[in-house]
Design an enzyme around this catalytic site. Sequence first.
Site, PDB file in Angstrom:
ATOM      1  N   ARG A 112       0.998  -1.077   0.005  1.00  0.00           N
ATOM      2  CA  ARG A 112       0.063  -0.005   0.039  1.00  0.00           C
ATOM      3  C   ARG A 112       0.931   1.235   0.009  1.00  0.00           C
ATOM      4  O   ARG A 112       2.140   1.274   0.633  1.00  0.00           O
ATOM      5  CB  ARG A 112      -0.822   0.165   1.193  1.00  0.00           C
ATOM      6  CG  ARG A 112      -2.167  -0.925   1.099  1.00  0.00           C
ATOM      7  CD  ARG A 112      -3.096  -0.730   0.222  1.00  0.00           C
ATOM      8  NE  ARG A 112      -4.294  -1.427   0.171  1.00  0.00           N
ATOM      9  CZ  ARG A 112      -4.431  -2.633  -0.787  1.00  0.00           C
ATOM     10  NH1 ARG A 112      -3.550  -2.577  -1.578  1.00  0.00           N
ATOM     11  NH2 ARG A 112      -5.580  -3.283  -0.632  1.00  0.00           N
TER      12      ARG A 112
ATOM     13  N   HIS B 209      -0.881   0.469  -9.897  1.00  0.00           N
ATOM     14  CA  HIS B 209      -1.774  -0.279  -8.859  1.00  0.00           C
ATOM     15  C   HIS B 209      -2.322  -1.723  -9.551  1.00  0.00           C
ATOM     16  O   HIS B 209      -3.358  -1.847  -9.564  1.00  0.00           O
ATOM     17  CB  HIS B 209      -2.707   0.091  -8.130  1.00  0.00           C
ATOM     18  CG  HIS B 209      -3.245  -0.257  -6.884  1.00  0.00           C
ATOM     19  ND1 HIS B 209      -3.399   0.448  -5.690  1.00  0.00           N
ATOM     20  CD2 HIS B 209      -3.242  -1.727  -6.480  1.00  0.00           C
ATOM     21  CE1 HIS B 209      -3.636  -0.556  -4.760  1.00  0.00           C
ATOM     22  NE2 HIS B 209      -3.387  -1.611  -5.150  1.00  0.00           N
TER      23      HIS B 209
HETATM   24  P1  NAP Z   1      -1.767 -11.580   5.082  1.00  0.00           P
HETATM   25  O1  NAP Z   1      -2.391 -12.994   4.640  1.00  0.00           O
HETATM   26  O2  NAP Z   1      -2.779 -10.944   6.019  1.00  0.00           O
HETATM   27  O3  NAP Z   1      -0.465 -11.416   5.647  1.00  0.00           O
HETATM   28  C1  NAP Z   1       0.091 -10.432   6.205  1.00  0.00           C
HETATM   29  C2  NAP Z   1       1.423 -10.741   6.541  1.00  0.00           C
HETATM   30  O4  NAP Z   1       2.081  -9.616   7.267  1.00  0.00           O
HETATM   31  C3  NAP Z   1       1.653 -11.808   7.602  1.00  0.00           C
HETATM   32  O5  NAP Z   1       2.857 -12.387   7.517  1.00  0.00           O
HETATM   33  C4  NAP Z   1       1.709 -11.073   9.059  1.00  0.00           C
HETATM   34  O6  NAP Z   1       2.413 -11.318   9.945  1.00  0.00           O
HETATM   35  C5  NAP Z   1       2.606  -9.752   8.505  1.00  0.00           C
HETATM   36  N1  NAP Z   1       2.338  -8.592   9.452  1.00  0.00           N
HETATM   37  C6  NAP Z   1       1.241  -7.867   9.847  1.00  0.00           C
HETATM   38  N2  NAP Z   1       1.358  -6.914  10.629  1.00  0.00           N
HETATM   39  C7  NAP Z   1       2.876  -7.083  10.904  1.00  0.00           C
HETATM   40  C8  NAP Z   1       3.584  -6.358  11.664  1.00  0.00           C
HETATM   41  N3  NAP Z   1       3.327  -5.221  12.465  1.00  0.00           N
HETATM   42  N4  NAP Z   1       5.036  -6.507  11.568  1.00  0.00           N
HETATM   43  C9  NAP Z   1       5.569  -7.676  11.149  1.00  0.00           C
HETATM   44  N5  NAP Z   1       4.619  -8.351  10.192  1.00  0.00           N
HETATM   45  C10 NAP Z   1       3.489  -8.044  10.169  1.00  0.00           C
HETATM   46  O7  NAP Z   1      -1.907 -10.460   3.755  1.00  0.00           O
HETATM   47  P2  NAP Z   1      -1.750 -10.948   2.256  1.00  0.00           P
HETATM   48  O8  NAP Z   1      -3.083 -11.513   1.638  1.00  0.00           O
HETATM   49  O9  NAP Z   1      -0.340 -11.709   1.898  1.00  0.00           O
HETATM   50  O10 NAP Z   1      -1.658  -9.475   1.459  1.00  0.00           O
HETATM   51  C11 NAP Z   1      -0.581  -8.454   2.099  1.00  0.00           C
HETATM   52  C12 NAP Z   1      -1.064  -7.222   1.413  1.00  0.00           C
HETATM   53  O11 NAP Z   1      -0.769  -7.212  -0.055  1.00  0.00           O
HETATM   54  C13 NAP Z   1      -2.346  -6.708   1.515  1.00  0.00           C
HETATM   55  O12 NAP Z   1      -2.871  -6.458   2.401  1.00  0.00           O
HETATM   56  C14 NAP Z   1      -2.619  -5.619   0.268  1.00  0.00           C
HETATM   57  O13 NAP Z   1      -2.367  -4.539   0.950  1.00  0.00           O
HETATM   58  C15 NAP Z   1      -1.280  -6.161  -0.610  1.00  0.00           C
HETATM   59  N6  NAP Z   1      -1.898  -6.338  -1.808  1.00  0.00           N
HETATM   60  C16 NAP Z   1      -1.560  -5.505  -3.063  1.00  0.00           C
HETATM   61  C17 NAP Z   1      -2.022  -6.040  -4.208  1.00  0.00           C
HETATM   62  C18 NAP Z   1      -1.551  -5.047  -5.606  1.00  0.00           C
HETATM   63  O14 NAP Z   1      -2.072  -5.151  -6.544  1.00  0.00           O
HETATM   64  N7  NAP Z   1      -0.704  -4.104  -5.270  1.00  0.00           N
HETATM   65  C19 NAP Z   1      -2.693  -6.894  -4.500  1.00  0.00           C
HETATM   66  C20 NAP Z   1      -3.095  -7.815  -3.407  1.00  0.00           C
HETATM   67  C21 NAP Z   1      -2.624  -7.447  -2.224  1.00  0.00           C
HETATM   68  P3  NAP Z   1       1.966 -12.913  10.660  1.00  0.00           P
HETATM   69  O15 NAP Z   1       2.010 -13.982   9.664  1.00  0.00           O
HETATM   70  O16 NAP Z   1       2.883 -13.120  12.064  1.00  0.00           O
HETATM   71  O17 NAP Z   1       0.609 -12.689  11.235  1.00  0.00           O
END
Ligand code: NAP
Length: 332
Positions: free
Chosen positions: A247, A295
């Site tokens: 983001r 994006h």
């Molecule tokens: P997710 O499954 O919720 O995973 C989040 C990861 O971040 C987990 O490993 C979590 O740790 C870690 N995390 C969260 N807070 C943290 C902190 N304070 N310190 C250290 N690690 C932390 O999310 P996802 O599905 O992989 O997606 C990630 C992000 O990608 C989305 O939220 C979105 O913003 C972005 N995204 C972007 C696009 C694009 O087109 N640009 C598309 C899709 C997604 P734990 O494993 O320990 O809980």
Amino acid sequence: MAGIVYGLGPDYFVKFVEVDTPSMTLSLICPTKDPAPWVAAIKAIDSGIDLRVWPDDGDKADVTFALVWAQPQGIFAQYANLQVIASMGAGVDNLLKDSSIPEQTTVVRMVDPQLVSQMGDYVLAASLNHGRQFLNYAQQQQRRQWQPLAPQNMGDITVGVMGLGQIGNAVATRLVQVGFRTIGWSRRNKSIEKVQVFSGQQQLADFLAASEILVCLLPLTPETENILNAETLGQLPQGAYVINVARGNHLVEEDLLLLLNNDHLAGACLDVFRQEPLPQEHPFWRHTKVTITPHIASLTNPVSVAPQIVENYRRMQRKQPLMNQVDLRQGY
Ligand code: NAP
């Protein structure tokens, strides 16, 4: 909507009692997206779902399931019987800013193999572009300059993936398969084959110091906002490369510019920005070390995610636990 409850009264006569129960209706609230492909994809699986599209979604008291993206803030206050809010994407940061989400509502998000694999393609492309110096060669081409640059083996480059969730975990594994030395950082410790995992604030500095390419795949939460700043980016090795596909608000843009301009960082590939679309006057547009995409790193395909929407809708009807629930306390 009226429903009928059958029961035995105290005097053992069968009673027929009319009660008010909400009907089960799914409303799409997505002012910035075309709802048509979503409606088609859901209807193709279950044509019986009462599917409506905001703002013409009729009696809002009927709506129990909202499928949303960029909803007008405060809108959920109009839906008295809402049980489920589903984000149309993987991220829920914008959704969770809305203080009108009713307390009893379950929030779910999309977890989808296509979303994951598209992100892997993007991160791989950006990492290889940097590793094989395509950006430098593009500049040399502008000058009609024939100048081989020192080659680098992928196995000699360490890529650090911040966030090892549904997407980050798979992206790290993909990087390993291609031959990059890969490390990762998440809140809690975890085990991923051939990936050295760092966790928590106490291991962040060590993780950053080793990341020659840094990939941000964190969710946007109060803890992770502005996490890419002068201090953290300054801890990356000299000549590191930054890929932000999470983001825009993870990155302090002026700090990145500072570190690009003083040559601490070799470049950045950015898919997300604090303001989208990126304003015309933004210095990133003309910066030779910055690659911009609008994006698109990974886009939700309605056909691919419709089965999980319908499954969650049915689970709601059967009062069963939903898939891909968001932890509202953690914000992701
Ligand atoms: P997710 O499954 O919720 O995973 C989040 C990861 O971040 C987990 O490993 C979590 O740790 C870690 N995390 C969260 N807070 C943290 C902190 N304070 N310190 C250290 N690690 C932390 O999310 P996802 O599905 O992989 O997606 C990630 C992000 O990608 C989305 O939220 C979105 O913003 C972005 N995204 C972007 C696009 C694009 O087109 N640009 C598309 C899709 C997604 P734990 O494993 O320990 O809980």
